[in-house]
Enzyme design. Sequence first.
Site, PDB file in Angstrom:
ATOM      1  N   LYS A 138       0.841  -1.203   0.000  1.00 14.02           N
ATOM      2  CA  LYS A 138       0.000   0.000   0.000  1.00 14.02           C
ATOM      3  C   LYS A 138       0.881   1.260   0.000  1.00 14.02           C
ATOM      4  O   LYS A 138       0.611   2.232  -0.701  1.00 14.02           O
ATOM      5  CB  LYS A 138      -0.921   0.002   1.231  1.00 14.02           C
ATOM      6  CG  LYS A 138      -2.025  -1.041   1.129  1.00 14.02           C
ATOM      7  CD  LYS A 138      -2.735  -1.301   2.449  1.00 14.02           C
ATOM      8  CE  LYS A 138      -3.725  -2.455   2.289  1.00 14.02           C
ATOM      9  NZ  LYS A 138      -4.345  -2.929   3.510  1.00 14.02           N
ATOM     10  N   GLN A 196      -4.954  -1.400   9.592  1.00 15.05           N
ATOM     11  CA  GLN A 196      -4.787  -2.771   9.083  1.00 15.05           C
ATOM     12  C   GLN A 196      -5.335  -3.781  10.087  1.00 15.05           C
ATOM     13  O   GLN A 196      -5.026  -3.722  11.279  1.00 15.05           O
ATOM     14  CB  GLN A 196      -3.293  -3.023   8.807  1.00 15.05           C
ATOM     15  CG  GLN A 196      -2.993  -4.342   8.132  1.00 15.05           C
ATOM     16  CD  GLN A 196      -3.501  -4.441   6.699  1.00 15.05           C
ATOM     17  OE1 GLN A 196      -3.610  -3.445   5.995  1.00 15.05           O
ATOM     18  NE2 GLN A 196      -3.840  -5.634   6.265  1.00 15.05           N
ATOM     19  N   ASP A 203     -11.441   2.138   3.495  1.00 10.87           N
ATOM     20  CA  ASP A 203     -11.578   0.675   3.535  1.00 10.87           C
ATOM     21  C   ASP A 203     -13.036   0.252   3.305  1.00 10.87           C
ATOM     22  O   ASP A 203     -13.311  -0.905   2.989  1.00 10.87           O
ATOM     23  CB  ASP A 203     -11.185   0.183   4.940  1.00 10.87           C
ATOM     24  CG  ASP A 203      -9.940  -0.687   4.929  1.00 10.87           C
ATOM     25  OD1 ASP A 203      -9.627  -1.260   3.878  1.00 10.87           O
ATOM     26  OD2 ASP A 203      -9.308  -0.781   5.998  1.00 10.87           O
TER      27      ASP A 203
HETATM   28  N1  GUN Z   1      -6.709  -7.131   6.389  1.00 12.40           N
HETATM   29  C1  GUN Z   1      -6.886  -7.930   5.309  1.00 12.40           C
HETATM   30  N2  GUN Z   1      -7.449  -7.236   4.296  1.00 12.40           N
HETATM   31  C2  GUN Z   1      -7.620  -5.973   4.753  1.00 12.40           C
HETATM   32  C3  GUN Z   1      -8.136  -4.792   4.152  1.00 12.40           C
HETATM   33  O1  GUN Z   1      -8.587  -4.756   3.005  1.00 12.40           O
HETATM   34  N3  GUN Z   1      -8.139  -3.687   4.953  1.00 12.40           N
HETATM   35  C4  GUN Z   1      -7.664  -3.708   6.232  1.00 12.40           C
HETATM   36  N4  GUN Z   1      -7.726  -2.579   6.921  1.00 12.40           N
HETATM   37  N5  GUN Z   1      -7.183  -4.786   6.807  1.00 12.40           N
HETATM   38  C5  GUN Z   1      -7.153  -5.912   6.056  1.00 12.40           C
END
Ligand code: GUN
Length: 295
Positions: free
Chosen positions: A55, A99, A122
């Site tokens: 990211k 996350q 998200d």
């Molecule tokens: N953990 C696994 N996939 C994601 C996601 O798309 N966003 C977040 N914040 N955590 C994750």
Amino acid sequence: MPNNPIILNGKLVSQSVREGLIERINVLKSKGIIPGLTVILVGEDPASQSYVRSKERQSAILGFKSEVIRLDASTTQQELLKKVEDLNQDDSIHGILVQLPLPKHIDDQLIIESINPAKDVDGFHPMSVGRLVLGLDGFVSCTPAGILEIMKYYQIPTEGKHVVIVGRSNIVGKPMANLLIQKRELGNATVTLVHTRTPDMSIHTKQADILIAAAGVPEFITADMVKEGAVVIDVGINRVDDPSSEKGYKLVGDVDFESVAPKSSAITPVPGGVGLMTVAMLLSNTVKSAENSIK
Ligand code: GUN
């Protein structure tokens, strides 16, 4: 007769999504706005670290103001709430992503609900989820949104198709089902959602014109569970031991690619499929949020 399936290439589709963002980012920049994304990572889960690096890299390439806040696993819930609140107040930040999963002593849902819904790139906040269910504009969870982009790019129709989703997570299964039943393009599907309490799951999966595997179990979907000619979308990213590889592990999906691919008409690989789309859609949601900030 084995098919020669189309390999649905997440690298190509994610590139196309990013290219589509460049002009929008330039327009924002001409108005003095640089999309700002902050990712918070608590603890040292190796898979989460790898996602967060991706990211970070991708948002830097597009010229975002991006930051990763790395916090110790012992960070308290109160400290994390304070960080989110500071970011909620910061006008230069358009997207906040915490996350998941978080350490056990922190309530994921409480943290998600503390994020300003206007910065919920998200798409996990109840406000975003509610708007999605109602068919209103808002932030859509990145992985399901990315799957629809794959469908769009490869012109895979969903209207009137029977889509079977394996897995009922808040991140993939539930939002995916809600997107596909909407009365609009890339919707209008008949959706079945199966999960761990579904008896004889393969009765359902064998009916799928489009099968979306988001079970979180390595190579769970085998050829006997798939209809000849189905489109197969593999959401899984599982690390399994592989002493022959340098890292000591390899990535496999939720689909047993080797046996399922010859039966399918199109299939996403792992890696190189859906995973790349998740990051691309996060960038897209952040640009959308930056645009909303000047509306
Ligand atoms: N953990 C696994 N996939 C994601 C996601 O798309 N966003 C977040 N914040 N955590 C994750």
